[in-house]
Design an enzyme around this catalytic site. Structure first.
Site, short mmCIF file in Angstrom:
data_model
loop_
_atom_site.label_atom_id
_atom_site.label_comp_id
_atom_site.label_asym_id
_atom_site.label_seq_id
_atom_site.Cartn_x
_atom_site.Cartn_y
_atom_site.Cartn_z
N SER A 9 0.81 -1.21 0.00
CA SER A 9 0.00 0.00 0.00
C SER A 9 0.85 1.27 0.00
O SER A 9 1.58 1.53 -0.94
CB SER A 9 -0.95 -0.04 1.20
OG SER A 9 -1.91 0.99 1.13
N ASP A 23 -6.08 2.31 -3.27
CA ASP A 23 -7.33 2.10 -2.53
C ASP A 23 -7.66 3.27 -1.62
O ASP A 23 -8.68 3.25 -0.93
CB ASP A 23 -7.30 0.79 -1.74
CG ASP A 23 -6.28 0.78 -0.62
OD1 ASP A 23 -5.45 1.72 -0.53
OD2 ASP A 23 -6.29 -0.18 0.18
N ASP A 75 -1.30 1.40 -3.96
CA ASP A 75 -2.20 0.38 -4.52
C ASP A 75 -3.57 0.94 -4.87
O ASP A 75 -4.48 0.20 -5.21
CB ASP A 75 -2.32 -0.84 -3.60
CG ASP A 75 -3.07 -0.55 -2.31
OD1 ASP A 75 -3.10 0.63 -1.89
OD2 ASP A 75 -3.62 -1.49 -1.71
N ASP A 102 -2.74 6.30 -3.48
CA ASP A 102 -1.54 5.72 -2.87
C ASP A 102 -1.04 4.58 -3.75
O ASP A 102 -1.52 4.37 -4.86
CB ASP A 102 -1.80 5.27 -1.43
CG ASP A 102 -2.79 4.11 -1.34
OD1 ASP A 102 -3.55 3.90 -2.30
OD2 ASP A 102 -2.79 3.41 -0.32
#
Length: 452
Positions: A108, A251, A249, A247
């Site tokens: 992440s 999400d 990833d 960010d």
């Protein structure tokens, strides 16, 4: 029984150190494959389950992808490889393609030298705690490779990006488009570097992409939702109408308006709930977390919307939304859930919801947030040893009690351990910034001394 490997967002750590090693990840793929293959749906049908693997842009993703693929194959599970793909994209594709599970290789918002593994069930939701516990139990058993004729096969999913782009666009009202808007889109050199600019461009916006040149090492490095200064500068330099930061990833979401003002997940939740009230006439309730700013809670309650606080972590926000039958929830960090649009937090879809609210109301973000002034918060992250017993420290308890007494009900103190790294988060909310800073620093100092 406490889980050994899974935290609030899968398994995460520094690459090359347990558990993020190729040996462990191979065993993890095998264990997950055995649990999935043993599920009633596949055991009764006699067919072989298929899992989808996606990743962000960290250089270690190649190694961990190969290890996972080997483990699943050894368990007799077929694999589809999506390549770099946002976490919510894997959740969507797993559900749309009716696969057994989805797996994302990502840490992440963490630096490139960290990585992690998280799983999605067939319906596109994060795995329940009990299934993660079953995988951990399977990890303790010997790895017994399937017979050659039962080994899983692997293939590429060549149209993964196109499928996900079309899904994102489908969540935006057909009555609107983005023509006439100039958007800066910061992809954090992460998983959305290719798909996100296409989504906004195909809806009509003039897109200025930044953070779209991943090299395996620059993910989240001075860009993205956790470093929004780059977005602020780009919005001002390009005289853009809005800036959108994702960010690593994709999400989570942060938004910057034309004046360079940053809007976090708490504020965006308020805007989305109010937009839903305007369009649907009523919203029964919304979910935040223990960290959600008190001003948002008060404003929503004044608007007749019930507000519930979940534990920190989007999986816990999701649990509360399901329990109450509600649609909208968020974390201040930018994880935003709209369950009538997607089963998980999606930075791109959330940005489209915000843009739709602006289009529908013909108002700026500042106007949509009019009357809501956030209480000052100070958050300090204190690194500590993983086994530090901070809860039994009298010094920490005294520092907390002193702060709460001084605030006298006009603020909040929250101390919690991170679920993804050895960090204790100290948050103080007060009527003025000076008090929030003073008491947060006092408690953080006590934590440092007690856990040294």
């Amino acid at each position: 029984m406490a889980r050994r490997y899974f935290g609030t967002d899968g398994i995460r750590g520094k690459v090359g150190e347990g558990p993020i090693t190729p040996e462990f990840v191979l065993r993890l793929g095998y264990a997950a494959g055995k649990v999935l293959a043993g599920a009633d749906r596949w055991a009764k049908s006699g067919t072989r389950p298929t899992v989808l693997i996606g990743k962000d842009t960290r250089v270690s993703g190649y190694m961990l992808e190969a290890a996972l693929e080997s483990g699943f194959s050894a368990a007799g599970v077929d694999v589809m490889l999506a390549g770099p793909m946002p976490t919510p994209g894997i959740a969507y594709l797993t559900r749309a393609l009716r696969l057994a599970a989805g797996v994302v290789i990502s840490a992440s918002h963490n630096p490139y030298y960290d990585n992690g593994i998280k799983f999605f069930s067939a319906d596109g939701n994060k795995l329940p705690d009990e299934v993660e516990s079953q995988i951990e139990e399977q990890l303790d058993l010997p790895l017994a490779c399937a017979a050659s004729e039962q080994l899983g096969k692997a293939r590429r999913l060549d149209d993964a990006a196109g499928r996900y782009i079309e899904f994102c666009k489908s969540t935006f009202p057909a009555a609107f488009d983005l023509h006439g808007l100039k958007l800066v889109v910061d992809c954090a050199h992460g998983a959305a570097y290719d798909v996100a600019p296409h989504v906004f461009h195909e809806l009509g916006a003039e897109v200025i992409p930044i953070g779209v040149a991943p090299n395996g090492f620059n993910i989240n490095d001075g860009v993205g939702a956790t470093a929004p200064d780059a977005l602020v500068r780009a919005v001002r330099a390009n005289h853009a109408d809005l800036g959108i930061a994702l960010d690593g990833d994709a999400d989570r979401l942060q938004v910057v308006d034309a004046a360079g003002r940053l809007y976090n997940g708490d504020e965006l939740l308020y805007i989305l709930v109010k937009d839903r009230v305007a369009t649907d006439g009523k919203v029964d309730g919304a979910v935040g977390t223990l960290m959600t700013n008190m001003a948002v809670e008060v404003a929503l309650q004044e608007a007749g919307v019930k507000f519930v606080r979940a534990a920190v972590g989007d999986r816990y926000v999701l649990e509360q939304l399901r329990e109450h039958g509600w649609q909208l929830g968020a974390e201040g960090s930018g994880h935003i859930l709209s369950l009538d649009r997607h089963s998980t937090g999606d930075g791109i879809v959330s940005a489209l919801l915000v843009l739709a609210a602006m289009k529908r109301s013909e108002k700026t973000l500042a106007d949509l947030l009019d009357g809501v002034t956030l209480f000052p918060q100070k958050l300090i992250n204190v690194r500590m040893k993983p086994d530090a017993d901070w809860k039994s420290s009298d010094a920490i308890r005294r520092a907390i009690a002193k702060a709460e007494s001084a605030l006298n009900g006009r603020g909040r103190v929250l101390i919690r351990a991170s679920g993804t790294e050895p960090v204790l988060r100290v948050m103080v909310e007060a009527e003025n910034a000076a008090d929030a800073l003073q008491y947060a620093e006092s408690i953080a100092g006590a934590v440092k001394e007690a856990t040294a």
